[in-house]
Every structure is written in structure tokens, then in C-alpha cells.
Design an enzyme around this catalytic site. Structure first.
Site, mmCIF file in Angstrom:
data_model
loop_
_atom_site.group_PDB
_atom_site.id
_atom_site.type_symbol
_atom_site.label_atom_id
_atom_site.label_comp_id
_atom_site.label_asym_id
_atom_site.label_seq_id
_atom_site.Cartn_x
_atom_site.Cartn_y
_atom_site.Cartn_z
ATOM 1 C CG ASN A 126 -2.023 -1.041 1.094
ATOM 2 O OD1 ASN A 126 -2.544 -1.253 0.003
ATOM 3 N ND2 ASN A 126 -2.339 -1.715 2.185
ATOM 4 C CB SER A 162 -26.999 41.404 -15.375
ATOM 5 O OG SER A 162 -26.385 42.545 -14.829
ATOM 6 C CD GLN A 221 -27.020 46.060 -14.760
ATOM 7 O OE1 GLN A 221 -26.466 44.969 -14.842
ATOM 8 N NE2 GLN A 221 -26.601 47.109 -15.462
ATOM 9 C CG HIS A 245 -27.483 43.098 -19.026
ATOM 10 N ND1 HIS A 245 -26.464 43.158 -19.951
ATOM 11 C CD2 HIS A 245 -27.118 43.932 -18.021
ATOM 12 C CE1 HIS A 245 -25.530 43.999 -19.530
ATOM 13 N NE2 HIS A 245 -25.911 44.484 -18.363
ATOM 14 C CD GLU A 258 -23.454 41.342 -12.140
ATOM 15 O OE1 GLU A 258 -22.561 41.284 -12.998
ATOM 16 O OE2 GLU A 258 -24.670 41.190 -12.406
ATOM 17 C CG HIS A 259 -24.098 45.593 -10.923
ATOM 18 N ND1 HIS A 259 -24.769 44.744 -11.786
ATOM 19 C CD2 HIS A 259 -22.835 45.709 -11.395
ATOM 20 C CE1 HIS A 259 -23.944 44.385 -12.753
ATOM 21 N NE2 HIS A 259 -22.766 44.942 -12.535
ATOM 22 C CG ASP A 296 -21.775 47.795 -16.985
ATOM 23 O OD1 ASP A 296 -21.336 46.887 -16.250
ATOM 24 O OD2 ASP A 296 -22.971 47.891 -17.315
ATOM 25 C CD GLU A 313 -10.426 15.787 13.576
ATOM 26 O OE1 GLU A 313 -11.257 16.509 13.014
ATOM 27 O OE2 GLU A 313 -9.244 15.676 13.198
ATOM 28 C CG HIS A 318 -3.653 13.264 11.875
ATOM 29 N ND1 HIS A 318 -4.033 12.252 11.032
ATOM 30 C CD2 HIS A 318 -3.852 14.433 11.194
ATOM 31 C CE1 HIS A 318 -4.447 12.775 9.890
ATOM 32 N NE2 HIS A 318 -4.349 14.099 9.956
#
Length: 221
Positions: free
Chosen positions: A5, A28, A50, A53, A118-119, A152, A206, A211
Site C-alpha cells: 500500500n 445580471s 440591468q 440585459h 452583483e451591483h 461597466d 477525531e 496524526h
């Protein structure tokens, strides 16, 4: 070459790296946060900038003023008649447009941050005070003389922007997007010893005993 392995591999040196700059782009979006001083003529024009678009573009006004809301609708009806893409604008506004009336600007900002457009335009008496309050957007446009088309076509910031709410966790395309970074770690023996018990405790919680072993093996007599 494989052995059980455990695998050992030889790789050629990479001469060129790649940087992932993908994002969700479109349709947009514009969202306007407006107080009772906002000019409905400007709000209507910017929403339609917008909406033209495509039919899936999103144009939303959030305002504290019923008057601004009502007059913005009238201005849209007046201005759209002279626009070349009026059919697309009207369909877009019917499908994906909205006007939301809030009790105060704090609530307006809260909704805007949740939508993460977005805007994002601020049409308010003191637009600069919303820097730091409006944190989820691709690009923030402050004041009545910073309409979205300025971003833009002319203003400096890059206009490749996150859409579909991804501005909650994603940034506009920038110089940083083309930089691949790595972190580095260096500890002395004493520093690692000081952290040993915490690391081993977490690893054991864990159930990742290898580890833990990679830490404790360094302090075996």
C-alpha cells in the site's frame, strides 16, 4: 513503483502553474437601496439599465419611502417607451423585478446583504456612511452620480463580478485572483512541544491516531 500500500512516484517539474478564476456569472443583477431623498428618475433608469440585459436579469429597489417606490414605477413606465430593448426590460421587470418597502435603512441594508447582489447602488442623503454596512455585493455604487453603467464602461474597479448570491462569499475578479499562494510553517522543537498536548488531544478526539503519533514520536526518548 508500487509495493503493498506504499507508492513511490517520480513527477516531472511543472514549468507553468494554473490559477482557478472561475465564478458563477449571470444573469445580471442590480439592487438599489434608497432613502426618502432618492430621485425616482435615477432609480428607474438604473433598474432598467440591468433589466435590458436579458429576461432573467434581476432589478430590485429597497426603499424606506412609499413615495419613492410609487414614483419610480411611474418613471419606469415613462422612460421605457423610448428604449430600444423595452420588450426585454418589461419582461425582465415582470419576471424578476421587485420593490421592497422597509421601515428604516438598517433593515434595508440587512435585506441587501442577504440578497448579495452583483451591483448594489445607494441612493441616499449620505451614501458614504453605508460603507461597512453593505458588505455583500460584487460592486458598491455610492450616490446618485455613480450609476451602474459607470462601472461597466469607465470607472476603475474590475467589473467581472459574482452573481446569484455568491457575493456573500466570493469577490470580484482582481489581481489577487491571478496569484496562487501557499502558506508556510516552521516550529522549533520547543515550540512544537508547547503545542503537543493540544494537537494530540484534537487528533485523538477525531480518532486519527496516526496524526497524534506523528507528533508524539518526535518526543520519545
Amino acid at each position: 513503483v508500487g509495493s503493498g500500500n506504499i507508492f513511490v512516484a517520480t513527477a516531472k517539474k511543472l514549468l507553468y502553474g494554473t490559477v482557478d478564476i472561475d465564478m458563477i456569472a449571470g444573469p445580471s443583477e442590480i439592487l438599489i437601496v434608497a432613502d426618502d431623498t432618492a430621485n425616482p428618475k435615477y432609480a428607474a433608469a438604473d433598474l432598467m439599465s440591468q433589466a435590458e440585459h436579458d429576461k432573467l436579469a434581476s432589478s430590485v429597489l429597497i426603499t424606506t419611502s412609499q413615495r419613492v417606490a410609487d414614483e419610480t414605477v411611474k418613471e419606469i413606465e415613462r422612460q421605457v417607451a423610448d428604449l430600444s430593448r423595452k420588450d426585454i426590460i418589461n419582461t425582465s421587470l415582470d419576471n424578476c423585478g421587485a420593490i421592497i418597502i422597509c421601515d428604516d435603512m438598517d433593515k434595508a441594508c440587512e435585506i441587501a446583504n442577504e440578497i448579495a447582489p452583483e451591483h448594489l447602488e445607494v441612493l441616499a442623503a449620505n451614501p458614504l456612511e453605508y460603507i461597512g454596512k453593505l458588505t455583500n455585493c460584487g460592486s458598491l455604487f455610492l450616490g446618485e452620480y455613480a450609476p451602474e453603467p459607470l462601472g461597466d464602461y469607465y470607472a476603475g474597479p474590475n467589473h467581472v463580478l459574482p452573481t446569484s448570491g455568491t457575493a456573500r462569499f466570493f469577490s470580484p475578479l482582481s489581481v489577487d485572483s491571478f496569484i496562487k499562494k501557499s502558506s508556510y510553517i516552521y516550529y522549533t522543537r520547543d515550540k512544537l512541544y508547547g503545542a503537543k498536548e493540544d494537537i494530540v488531544r484534537i487528533a485523538n478526539r477525531e480518532r486519527l491516531t496516526a496524526h497524534a503519533n506523528a507528533i508524539t514520536v518526535r518526543f520519545e526518548d
